[in-house]
Design a protein around this motif. Structure first.
Motif, short mmCIF file in Angstrom:
data_model
loop_
_atom_site.label_atom_id
_atom_site.label_comp_id
_atom_site.label_asym_id
_atom_site.label_seq_id
_atom_site.Cartn_x
_atom_site.Cartn_y
_atom_site.Cartn_z
N LEU A 18 0.86 -1.18 0.00
CA LEU A 18 0.00 0.00 0.00
C LEU A 18 0.90 1.23 0.00
CD1 LEU A 18 -2.69 -1.12 2.60
CD2 LEU A 18 -2.64 -1.48 0.13
N GLU A 19 0.69 2.11 -0.96
CA GLU A 19 1.57 3.25 -1.19
C GLU A 19 1.76 4.15 0.02
OE1 GLU A 19 0.13 5.49 -4.48
OE2 GLU A 19 0.41 3.86 -5.91
N ASN A 20 0.71 4.49 0.71
CA ASN A 20 0.78 5.51 1.75
C ASN A 20 0.85 4.94 3.16
OD1 ASN A 20 0.67 7.55 -0.16
ND2 ASN A 20 -1.55 7.50 -0.20
N ASN A 21 1.07 3.64 3.31
CA ASN A 21 1.13 3.07 4.65
C ASN A 21 2.17 1.96 4.71
OD1 ASN A 21 0.64 1.79 7.15
ND2 ASN A 21 -1.41 2.67 7.16
N PRO A 22 3.31 2.23 5.35
CA PRO A 22 4.37 1.22 5.41
C PRO A 22 4.07 0.08 6.38
CG PRO A 22 5.03 3.15 6.65
CD PRO A 22 3.71 3.49 5.98
N TYR A 23 2.98 0.19 7.16
CA TYR A 23 2.67 -0.81 8.18
C TYR A 23 1.60 -1.80 7.77
CZ TYR A 23 5.15 2.76 10.76
OH TYR A 23 6.09 3.68 11.16
N LEU A 24 0.95 -1.56 6.64
CA LEU A 24 -0.15 -2.42 6.19
C LEU A 24 0.13 -2.97 4.80
CD1 LEU A 24 -3.21 -0.24 7.31
CD2 LEU A 24 -2.23 -2.20 8.51
N LEU A 25 -0.51 -4.10 4.49
CA LEU A 25 -0.46 -4.73 3.17
C LEU A 25 -1.87 -5.08 2.74
CD1 LEU A 25 2.30 -7.48 3.64
CD2 LEU A 25 2.48 -5.48 2.18
N GLY A 26 -2.10 -5.12 1.44
CA GLY A 26 -3.31 -5.73 0.92
C GLY A 26 -3.03 -7.21 0.73
N ARG A 27 -4.02 -8.06 0.98
CA ARG A 27 -3.84 -9.50 0.78
C ARG A 27 -5.06 -10.04 0.07
NH1 ARG A 27 -3.57 -13.18 5.97
NH2 ARG A 27 -5.78 -12.60 6.02
N VAL A 28 -4.81 -10.81 -0.99
CA VAL A 28 -5.87 -11.54 -1.68
C VAL A 28 -5.57 -13.02 -1.51
CG1 VAL A 28 -7.03 -11.95 -3.88
CG2 VAL A 28 -6.15 -9.66 -3.36
N THR A 29 -6.49 -13.74 -0.86
CA THR A 29 -6.33 -15.17 -0.64
C THR A 29 -7.28 -15.89 -1.59
OG1 THR A 29 -5.86 -14.73 1.69
CG2 THR A 29 -6.35 -17.00 1.08
N ILE A 30 -6.73 -16.79 -2.39
CA ILE A 30 -7.52 -17.49 -3.42
C ILE A 30 -7.76 -18.92 -2.97
CG2 ILE A 30 -7.60 -18.20 -5.83
CD1 ILE A 30 -5.59 -15.87 -6.32
N TYR A 31 -9.02 -19.34 -3.04
CA TYR A 31 -9.43 -20.69 -2.67
C TYR A 31 -9.99 -21.40 -3.90
CZ TYR A 31 -9.28 -18.73 2.03
OH TYR A 31 -8.87 -18.12 3.18
N HIS A 32 -9.71 -22.70 -4.01
CA HIS A 32 -10.28 -23.52 -5.08
C HIS A 32 -11.34 -24.41 -4.45
CE1 HIS A 32 -9.50 -26.60 -8.52
NE2 HIS A 32 -10.57 -25.87 -8.73
N VAL A 33 -12.60 -24.19 -4.83
CA VAL A 33 -13.73 -24.93 -4.27
C VAL A 33 -14.49 -25.58 -5.42
CG1 VAL A 33 -15.81 -24.79 -2.86
CG2 VAL A 33 -13.87 -23.28 -2.37
N LYS A 34 -14.41 -26.90 -5.48
CA LYS A 34 -14.99 -27.67 -6.59
C LYS A 34 -14.43 -27.14 -7.92
CE LYS A 34 -19.00 -29.15 -4.02
NZ LYS A 34 -20.42 -29.28 -3.95
N ASP A 35 -15.30 -26.62 -8.78
CA ASP A 35 -14.83 -26.12 -10.08
C ASP A 35 -14.64 -24.61 -10.09
OD1 ASP A 35 -14.86 -28.65 -11.19
OD2 ASP A 35 -16.95 -28.48 -11.84
N ASP A 36 -14.88 -23.94 -8.96
CA ASP A 36 -14.81 -22.48 -8.90
C ASP A 36 -13.64 -22.01 -8.06
OD1 ASP A 36 -17.14 -22.12 -10.42
OD2 ASP A 36 -18.42 -22.23 -8.64
N PHE A 37 -13.37 -20.73 -8.17
CA PHE A 37 -12.34 -20.08 -7.37
C PHE A 37 -12.98 -18.91 -6.63
CE2 PHE A 37 -10.23 -22.25 -10.73
CZ PHE A 37 -9.10 -22.80 -10.13
#
Length: 95
Positions: A18-37
């Motif tokens: 994140l550009e304006n905050n050195p203490y935080l991050l964005g996180r995207v967690t991807i799960y595979h469930v049956k045929d979908d994500f």
């Protein structure tokens, strides 16, 4: 667990600085469930990885790449909305 050749292990976590905050991050967690994500979008503390703010959950994407792209877009929209709210917030005249 050892994945078959060509298969990815899930869940997968992708981190976004994140550009304006050195203490935080964005996180995207991807799960595979049956045929979908599915993708879970959070803002986390950089050091502890504890959740600072849960942003969204995205269901029924047709690929892990699409889930990641959609997750990053949702994070960007959330950050834009927060930034706009801070900019348009009226100043307190008591100080």
């Amino acid at each position: 667990m050892i994945p078959f050749r060509g298969m990815k292990e899930f869940p997968q976590e992708k981190y976004i600085d994140l550009e304006n905050n050195p203490y935080l991050l964005g996180r995207v967690t991807i799960y595979h469930v049956k045929d979908d994500f599915h993708a879970e979008v959070d803002i986390i503390h950089k050091e502890s990885h504890k959740i600072f703010k849960h942003v969204d959950i995205i269901y029924n994407q047709y690929s892990s790449e699409e889930a990641l792209i959609t997750g990053v877009q949702r994070l960007r929209l959330f950050l834009d909305k927060v930034e706009k709210a801070v900019v348009t917030k009226p100043k307190d005249n008591l100080h």
